[in-house]
Design a protein around this motif. Sequence first.
Motif, PDB file in Angstrom:
ATOM      1  N   LYS A 139     -52.403  56.090 -30.607  1.00 29.47           N
ATOM      2  CA  LYS A 139     -51.059  56.262 -30.027  1.00 29.47           C
ATOM      3  C   LYS A 139     -50.181  55.046 -30.355  1.00 29.47           C
ATOM      4  O   LYS A 139     -49.017  55.194 -30.724  1.00 29.47           O
ATOM      5  N   ALA A 140     -50.780  53.857 -30.198  1.00 28.33           N
ATOM      6  CA  ALA A 140     -50.016  52.630 -30.463  1.00 28.33           C
ATOM      7  C   ALA A 140     -49.585  52.578 -31.933  1.00 28.33           C
ATOM      8  O   ALA A 140     -48.459  52.187 -32.240  1.00 28.33           O
ATOM      9  N   ARG A 141     -50.489  53.012 -32.824  1.00 32.41           N
ATOM     10  CA  ARG A 141     -50.125  53.020 -34.251  1.00 32.41           C
ATOM     11  C   ARG A 141     -48.971  53.983 -34.517  1.00 32.41           C
ATOM     12  O   ARG A 141     -48.075  53.702 -35.304  1.00 32.41           O
ATOM     13  N   GLY A 142     -49.029  55.146 -33.845  1.00 33.39           N
ATOM     14  CA  GLY A 142     -47.952  56.118 -33.991  1.00 33.39           C
ATOM     15  C   GLY A 142     -46.612  55.516 -33.580  1.00 33.39           C
ATOM     16  O   GLY A 142     -45.597  55.698 -34.259  1.00 33.39           O
ATOM     17  N   ILE A 143     -46.640  54.772 -32.464  1.00 31.30           N
ATOM     18  CA  ILE A 143     -45.400  54.137 -31.991  1.00 31.30           C
ATOM     19  C   ILE A 143     -44.961  53.039 -32.964  1.00 31.30           C
ATOM     20  O   ILE A 143     -43.783  52.899 -33.272  1.00 31.30           O
ATOM     21  N   ASP A 144     -45.937  52.276 -33.476  1.00 26.02           N
ATOM     22  CA  ASP A 144     -45.608  51.228 -34.459  1.00 26.02           C
ATOM     23  C   ASP A 144     -44.917  51.826 -35.687  1.00 26.02           C
ATOM     24  O   ASP A 144     -43.960  51.247 -36.211  1.00 26.02           O
ATOM     25  N   ASP A 145     -45.427  52.975 -36.127  1.00 27.10           N
ATOM     26  CA  ASP A 145     -44.818  53.624 -37.291  1.00 27.10           C
ATOM     27  C   ASP A 145     -43.365  53.986 -36.999  1.00 27.10           C
ATOM     28  O   ASP A 145     -42.485  53.811 -37.844  1.00 27.10           O
ATOM     29  N   ARG A 146     -43.137  54.515 -35.782  1.00 20.71           N
ATOM     30  CA  ARG A 146     -41.758  54.874 -35.432  1.00 20.71           C
ATOM     31  C   ARG A 146     -40.893  53.622 -35.318  1.00 20.71           C
ATOM     32  O   ARG A 146     -39.722  53.629 -35.728  1.00 20.71           O
ATOM     33  N   LEU A 147     -41.469  52.559 -34.764  1.00 21.19           N
ATOM     34  CA  LEU A 147     -40.712  51.301 -34.649  1.00 21.19           C
ATOM     35  C   LEU A 147     -40.295  50.788 -36.031  1.00 21.19           C
ATOM     36  O   LEU A 147     -39.196  50.290 -36.222  1.00 21.19           O
ATOM     37  N   LYS A 148     -41.224  50.926 -36.978  1.00 22.53           N
ATOM     38  CA  LYS A 148     -40.910  50.466 -38.340  1.00 22.53           C
ATOM     39  C   LYS A 148     -39.940  51.424 -39.017  1.00 22.53           C
ATOM     40  O   LYS A 148     -39.125  51.019 -39.841  1.00 22.53           O
ATOM     41  N   GLY A 149     -40.101  52.726 -38.679  1.00 20.11           N
ATOM     42  CA  GLY A 149     -39.292  53.753 -39.353  1.00 20.11           C
ATOM     43  C   GLY A 149     -37.826  53.732 -38.969  1.00 20.11           C
ATOM     44  O   GLY A 149     -36.968  54.042 -39.790  1.00 20.11           O
ATOM     45  N   LEU A 150     -37.521  53.353 -37.729  1.00 17.81           N
ATOM     46  CA  LEU A 150     -36.119  53.411 -37.276  1.00 17.81           C
ATOM     47  C   LEU A 150     -35.177  52.527 -38.098  1.00 17.81           C
ATOM     48  O   LEU A 150     -34.136  53.008 -38.549  1.00 17.81           O
ATOM     49  N   PRO A 151     -35.509  51.250 -38.316  1.00 15.40           N
ATOM     50  CA  PRO A 151     -34.603  50.441 -39.145  1.00 15.40           C
ATOM     51  C   PRO A 151     -34.511  50.960 -40.579  1.00 15.40           C
ATOM     52  O   PRO A 151     -33.460  50.862 -41.207  1.00 15.40           O
ATOM     53  N   VAL A 152     -35.607  51.516 -41.087  1.00 21.03           N
ATOM     54  CA  VAL A 152     -35.591  52.063 -42.451  1.00 21.03           C
ATOM     55  C   VAL A 152     -34.618  53.242 -42.519  1.00 21.03           C
ATOM     56  O   VAL A 152     -33.806  53.362 -43.439  1.00 21.03           O
ATOM     57  N   GLU A 153     -34.701  54.082 -41.482  1.00 13.19           N
ATOM     58  CA  GLU A 153     -33.815  55.248 -41.405  1.00 13.19           C
ATOM     59  C   GLU A 153     -32.344  54.794 -41.398  1.00 13.19           C
ATOM     60  O   GLU A 153     -31.503  55.373 -42.083  1.00 13.19           O
ATOM     61  N   LEU A 154     -32.089  53.736 -40.627  1.00 14.83           N
ATOM     62  CA  LEU A 154     -30.728  53.214 -40.529  1.00 14.83           C
ATOM     63  C   LEU A 154     -30.267  52.672 -41.879  1.00 14.83           C
ATOM     64  O   LEU A 154     -29.135  52.884 -42.300  1.00 14.83           O
ATOM     65  N   GLU A 155     -31.183  51.990 -42.568  1.00 11.32           N
ATOM     66  CA  GLU A 155     -30.866  51.426 -43.881  1.00 11.32           C
ATOM     67  C   GLU A 155     -30.525  52.553 -44.855  1.00 11.32           C
ATOM     68  O   GLU A 155     -29.588  52.439 -45.652  1.00 11.32           O
ATOM     69  N   GLU A 156     -31.268  53.657 -44.757  1.00 14.76           N
ATOM     70  CA  GLU A 156     -30.987  54.800 -45.636  1.00 14.76           C
ATOM     71  C   GLU A 156     -29.606  55.381 -45.340  1.00 14.76           C
ATOM     72  O   GLU A 156     -28.876  55.770 -46.251  1.00 14.76           O
TER      73      GLU A 156
END
Length: 242
Positions: free
Chosen positions: A22-39
């Motif tokens: 579960k924690a890894r899943g949240i970490d992925d989302r945490l990392k994904g949000l700034p990437v999404e914004l950058e895109e």
Amino acid sequence: MKGTRVREQLRALVKLAEIDAKARGIDDRLKGLPVELEERRLGVKRLEDLVTRQRNALAEAERLLGTQELDVASRNDALSKAKSKGAKAKNGREAEAAERELEGVRRSIKDGETHRDALKDRIEKMRGGLGDPERALEEAKGELAVAESELEGKLSALREERASVVAGREVYAKLIHKDHTRIYDRIVKGKPPAVCEVNANGICSACRMAVAPQRFIQIQRGEILNCQSCQRFLYTKASLDE
Ligand SMILES: [Zn+2]
């Protein structure tokens, strides 16, 4: 620790793996949000570049049209001059020459007007073609602004969620023998999860390899054993029960 029963340790391992997944899943989302914004930012930049290019091309065409209109006006001046020359003709030869000149000027006016009208058409099309990219740009800018203002809130909500997910981790971690913990941590660093189920046919659900029959029986009894090919801790649903 020594007194911790094996089955309790096995359950703790499974729990730990659940929490960490579960924690890894949240970490992925945490990392994904700034990437999404950058895109999104890149998307806005691309649209901005496109609109700028089209606006520059339009401005250039409008500049050409201005020049062309001046050109047509000056040819019209030349026409008036040629006409008054014709009116002043003293003989047939002069009148003929003036008529030829007039003809040439009229042709050049017609050419100039054709060119001018083609430019006007092109400008009209260019103006029409700007509508969609301009609208898309405005829309993308609006979405980016919303995403930017929401980012911090989303990040802190995810951080809170992660904290509550891992809150109970220590309780389970303490139950596990340190030798198992070492293996667990090593696998999680490499290729998580570190714990996985063996199905009824004795197949490891992570690496899809068959577990040796004797080992499978031990696992079914609730012993803590690893997959021989992927090293993950194995369990069966029944092995978690008493
Ligand atoms: Zn395996």
